[in-house]
Design a protein around this motif. Structure first.
Motif, PDB file in Angstrom:
ATOM      1  N   PHE A  52       0.838  -1.187   0.000  1.00  0.00           N
ATOM      2  CA  PHE A  52       0.000   0.000   0.000  1.00  0.00           C
ATOM      3  C   PHE A  52       0.883   1.251   0.000  1.00  0.00           C
ATOM      4  CE2 PHE A  52       0.606  -1.632   4.270  1.00  0.00           C
ATOM      5  CZ  PHE A  52       1.081  -0.546   4.985  1.00  0.00           C
ATOM      6  N   TYR A  53       0.295   2.351  -0.419  1.00  0.00           N
ATOM      7  CA  TYR A  53       0.992   3.641  -0.430  1.00  0.00           C
ATOM      8  C   TYR A  53       0.802   4.333   0.918  1.00  0.00           C
ATOM      9  CZ  TYR A  53       1.311   3.230  -5.529  1.00  0.00           C
ATOM     10  OH  TYR A  53       1.584   2.801  -6.801  1.00  0.00           O
ATOM     11  N   LYS A  54       1.709   5.260   1.218  1.00  0.00           N
ATOM     12  CA  LYS A  54       1.626   5.974   2.481  1.00  0.00           C
ATOM     13  C   LYS A  54       2.170   7.388   2.298  1.00  0.00           C
ATOM     14  CE  LYS A  54       3.343   5.598   7.275  1.00  0.00           C
ATOM     15  NZ  LYS A  54       4.198   4.767   8.157  1.00  0.00           N
ATOM     16  N   VAL A  55       1.464   8.372   2.833  1.00  0.00           N
ATOM     17  CA  VAL A  55       1.930   9.760   2.825  1.00  0.00           C
ATOM     18  C   VAL A  55       1.967  10.224   4.274  1.00  0.00           C
ATOM     19  CG1 VAL A  55       1.558  12.105   1.978  1.00  0.00           C
ATOM     20  CG2 VAL A  55       0.845  10.150   0.581  1.00  0.00           C
ATOM     21  N   SER A  56       3.123  10.723   4.717  1.00  0.00           N
ATOM     22  CA  SER A  56       3.292  11.116   6.115  1.00  0.00           C
ATOM     23  C   SER A  56       3.756  12.560   6.230  1.00  0.00           C
ATOM     24  CB  SER A  56       4.325  10.226   6.813  1.00  0.00           C
ATOM     25  OG  SER A  56       3.905   8.893   6.892  1.00  0.00           O
ATOM     26  N   LEU A  57       3.235  13.251   7.220  1.00  0.00           N
ATOM     27  CA  LEU A  57       3.782  14.524   7.642  1.00  0.00           C
ATOM     28  C   LEU A  57       4.369  14.283   9.014  1.00  0.00           C
ATOM     29  CD1 LEU A  57       2.263  18.060   7.335  1.00  0.00           C
ATOM     30  CD2 LEU A  57       3.286  17.306   9.480  1.00  0.00           C
ATOM     31  N   VAL A  58       5.690  14.384   9.138  1.00  0.00           N
ATOM     32  CA  VAL A  58       6.354  14.069  10.408  1.00  0.00           C
ATOM     33  C   VAL A  58       7.059  15.308  10.951  1.00  0.00           C
ATOM     34  CG1 VAL A  58       6.652  11.628   9.910  1.00  0.00           C
ATOM     35  CG2 VAL A  58       8.412  13.233   9.192  1.00  0.00           C
ATOM     36  N   LEU A  78       7.312  16.222   4.617  1.00  0.00           N
ATOM     37  CA  LEU A  78       6.250  15.464   3.958  1.00  0.00           C
ATOM     38  C   LEU A  78       6.919  14.346   3.175  1.00  0.00           C
ATOM     39  CD1 LEU A  78       3.155  15.522   3.519  1.00  0.00           C
ATOM     40  CD2 LEU A  78       3.577  16.917   1.476  1.00  0.00           C
ATOM     41  N   ILE A  79       6.560  13.087   3.481  1.00  0.00           N
ATOM     42  CA  ILE A  79       7.234  11.938   2.894  1.00  0.00           C
ATOM     43  C   ILE A  79       6.217  11.059   2.178  1.00  0.00           C
ATOM     44  CG2 ILE A  79       8.826  10.024   3.289  1.00  0.00           C
ATOM     45  CD1 ILE A  79       9.565  11.238   5.949  1.00  0.00           C
ATOM     46  N   PHE A  80       6.585  10.639   0.962  1.00  0.00           N
ATOM     47  CA  PHE A  80       5.743   9.755   0.154  1.00  0.00           C
ATOM     48  C   PHE A  80       6.412   8.387   0.072  1.00  0.00           C
ATOM     49  CE2 PHE A  80       4.748  14.036  -0.934  1.00  0.00           C
ATOM     50  CZ  PHE A  80       3.405  14.049  -1.238  1.00  0.00           C
ATOM     51  N   PHE A  81       5.737   7.365   0.589  1.00  0.00           N
ATOM     52  CA  PHE A  81       6.282   6.018   0.641  1.00  0.00           C
ATOM     53  C   PHE A  81       5.774   5.199  -0.537  1.00  0.00           C
ATOM     54  CE2 PHE A  81       6.328   7.644   4.942  1.00  0.00           C
ATOM     55  CZ  PHE A  81       7.582   7.276   5.408  1.00  0.00           C
ATOM     56  N   CYS A 101      -1.456   8.968   6.095  1.00  0.00           N
ATOM     57  CA  CYS A 101      -2.585   8.267   5.494  1.00  0.00           C
ATOM     58  C   CYS A 101      -2.044   7.100   4.681  1.00  0.00           C
ATOM     59  CB  CYS A 101      -3.431   9.187   4.619  1.00  0.00           C
ATOM     60  SG  CYS A 101      -2.598   9.862   3.163  1.00  0.00           S
ATOM     61  N   ILE A 102      -2.826   6.058   4.572  1.00  0.00           N
ATOM     62  CA  ILE A 102      -2.462   4.885   3.782  1.00  0.00           C
ATOM     63  C   ILE A 102      -3.588   4.601   2.798  1.00  0.00           C
ATOM     64  CG2 ILE A 102      -0.988   3.847   5.567  1.00  0.00           C
ATOM     65  CD1 ILE A 102      -3.309   1.971   6.246  1.00  0.00           C
ATOM     66  N   PHE A 103      -3.222   4.074   1.638  1.00  0.00           N
ATOM     67  CA  PHE A 103      -4.247   3.746   0.660  1.00  0.00           C
ATOM     68  C   PHE A 103      -3.721   2.704  -0.311  1.00  0.00           C
ATOM     69  CE2 PHE A 103      -2.018   7.629  -0.421  1.00  0.00           C
ATOM     70  CZ  PHE A 103      -1.574   7.424  -1.720  1.00  0.00           C
ATOM     71  N   ASP A 125      13.876   6.515  -8.643  1.00  0.00           N
ATOM     72  CA  ASP A 125      14.926   7.512  -8.478  1.00  0.00           C
ATOM     73  C   ASP A 125      14.355   8.894  -8.180  1.00  0.00           C
ATOM     74  OD1 ASP A 125      13.769   7.862 -10.915  1.00  0.00           O
ATOM     75  OD2 ASP A 125      15.634   8.102 -12.038  1.00  0.00           O
ATOM     76  N   GLY A 126      13.082   8.951  -7.792  1.00  0.00           N
ATOM     77  CA  GLY A 126      12.454  10.231  -7.500  1.00  0.00           C
ATOM     78  C   GLY A 126      12.793  10.706  -6.103  1.00  0.00           C
ATOM     79  N   LYS A 127      12.273  11.895  -5.773  1.00  0.00           N
ATOM     80  CA  LYS A 127      12.510  12.483  -4.453  1.00  0.00           C
ATOM     81  C   LYS A 127      11.292  12.245  -3.572  1.00  0.00           C
ATOM     82  CE  LYS A 127      13.620  16.797  -2.089  1.00  0.00           C
ATOM     83  NZ  LYS A 127      13.886  18.248  -2.227  1.00  0.00           N
ATOM     84  N   PRO A 128      11.405  11.397  -2.535  1.00  0.00           N
ATOM     85  CA  PRO A 128      10.231  11.064  -1.738  1.00  0.00           C
ATOM     86  C   PRO A 128       9.974  11.999  -0.556  1.00  0.00           C
ATOM     87  CG  PRO A 128      12.070   9.682  -1.100  1.00  0.00           C
ATOM     88  CD  PRO A 128      12.573  10.560  -2.212  1.00  0.00           C
ATOM     89  N   ALA A 129      10.966  12.829  -0.172  1.00  0.00           N
ATOM     90  CA  ALA A 129      10.832  13.650   1.033  1.00  0.00           C
ATOM     91  C   ALA A 129      10.928  15.137   0.698  1.00  0.00           C
ATOM     92  CB  ALA A 129      11.909  13.266   2.045  1.00  0.00           C
ATOM     93  N   TYR A 130      10.031  15.942   1.311  1.00  0.00           N
ATOM     94  CA  TYR A 130       9.951  17.373   1.027  1.00  0.00           C
ATOM     95  C   TYR A 130       9.920  18.141   2.346  1.00  0.00           C
ATOM     96  CZ  TYR A 130       8.613  15.654  -3.582  1.00  0.00           C
ATOM     97  OH  TYR A 130       8.599  15.002  -4.787  1.00  0.00           O
ATOM     98  N   GLU A 131      10.979  18.890   2.617  1.00  0.00           N
ATOM     99  CA  GLU A 131      11.042  19.678   3.846  1.00  0.00           C
ATOM    100  C   GLU A 131      10.085  20.866   3.737  1.00  0.00           C
ATOM    101  OE1 GLU A 131      15.024  20.794   4.676  1.00  0.00           O
ATOM    102  OE2 GLU A 131      15.767  18.729   4.756  1.00  0.00           O
TER     103      GLU A 131
END
Length: 301
Positions: A52-58, A78-81, A101-103, A125-131
């Motif tokens: 599953f996909y996951k988007v986190s704000l940590v 903000l991290i996209f898994f 969130c997970i989906f 090879d993308g960028k999964p994390a955004y400060e």
């Protein structure tokens, strides 16, 4: 490497229950506050690929281990898994707040152009994390709060709205980066390279010793793409500055390092699943690329 973590595994480990309608046809979505899922009683998370996909704000300090890379995170991020790539989050602080969130992939089936995996943050090879700065953190937090409110509502079309909130976070992240960071197909050679890369990435990650990497040469890919190998080689060289053989070798080394670090498979098993018939051939290839034998690299890791 452990088996792929399913949605059922996630709920059983985090909450010891399965929600009603988990496998409904519209796909699955849920959203949580991070502080409700971490702490002294939280169960350890294994390095694995999820289904599953996951988007986190940590809001914390930690290290995001993604395939064979490790990215230090501090502050609000903000991290996209990506479910195609093994990952684990290593917290370096007891104070962790935020949201996630997970989906499932089916939650977005036919809802966005090209599919989720065409988005830059979900590419290998993308960028999964955004400060995020303070203003961006506020904006992203408000989206997650809307999700939390909506998931509890009885609005008939709430899942359409929740989909929109996920895409709002996605475009929020993409717009925070210069447009030059987004991959664009500018000509035929770029398109050939993109298709080649897609074929290469489809063979990963390797998750069982019986799984094999089979397309190992430029000729293999050229045959699959119905083009002359010289044409493929020229396109790859002009767009990446590397030979087709070098690109394949670099990806093989990434997977080899991941397997050596995160599985207990023996060297022969790893070499075989990466397409090497003899352990000696794998040893020679790995040493040529890294200056280490596989066994010495495993010990050092």
């Amino acid at each position: 490497m452990s088996n792929i973590e399913s949605l059922e595994d996630f709920y059983q480990k985090k909450f010891n229950y399965l929600p009603v309608g988990l496998q409904q046809e519209i796909g699955h979505f849920n959203v949580f506050r991070l502080e409700d899922c971490v702490g002294p009683n939280a169960k350890p998370v294994k390095y694995s690929r999820k289904d599953f996909y996951k988007v986190s704000l940590v809001r914390t300090k930690g290290i995001y281990h993604y395939a064979d890379k490790s990215v230090a995170i501090e502050g609000t991020t903000l991290i996209f898994f990506n479910p195609q790539v093994p990952y684990i989050w290593e917290s370096l602080s007891e104070n962790q707040t935020g949201y996630f969130c997970i989906f499932s992939k089916s939650f977005f089936t036919e809802k966005i152009r090209g599919g989720l995996n065409d988005l830059p943050m979900y590419k290998f090879d993308g960028k999964p994390a955004y400060e995020l700065n303070q203003e961006q953190e506020q904006q992203a937090s408000e989206v997650f709060e809307k999700m939390l409110s909506e998931i509890e509502s009885d609005y008939a079309f709430k899942y359409d709205l929740l989909r929109n909130y996920v895409m709002e976070l996605t475009h929020f992240a993409l717009k925070s980066q210069p447009s030059t960071n987004l991959y664009q197909h500018t000509d035929a050679k770029s398109r050939i390279t993109a298709v080649f890369t897609e074929l290469l990435e489809r063979q990963f990650p390797i998750e069982t010793p019986s799984q094999r990497f089979t397309m190992r040469s430029a000729k293999d890919f050229a045959t699959q793409l119905a083009m002359h190998v010289n044409h493929l080689n020229r396109a790859i060289k002009e767009t990446t500055g590397k030979t087709t053989t070098d690109v394949i070798a670099e990806r093989l080394i990434i997977e080899a390092k991941t397997l050596l670090r995160h599985t207990d498979w023996n060297i022969a098993e790893i070499g075989y699943c990466l397409g090497f018939e003899e352990p000696a051939h794998f040893n020679n290839f790995f040493k040529k690329q890294t200056q280490f034998t596989p066994s010495k690299f495993r010990i050092a890791s």
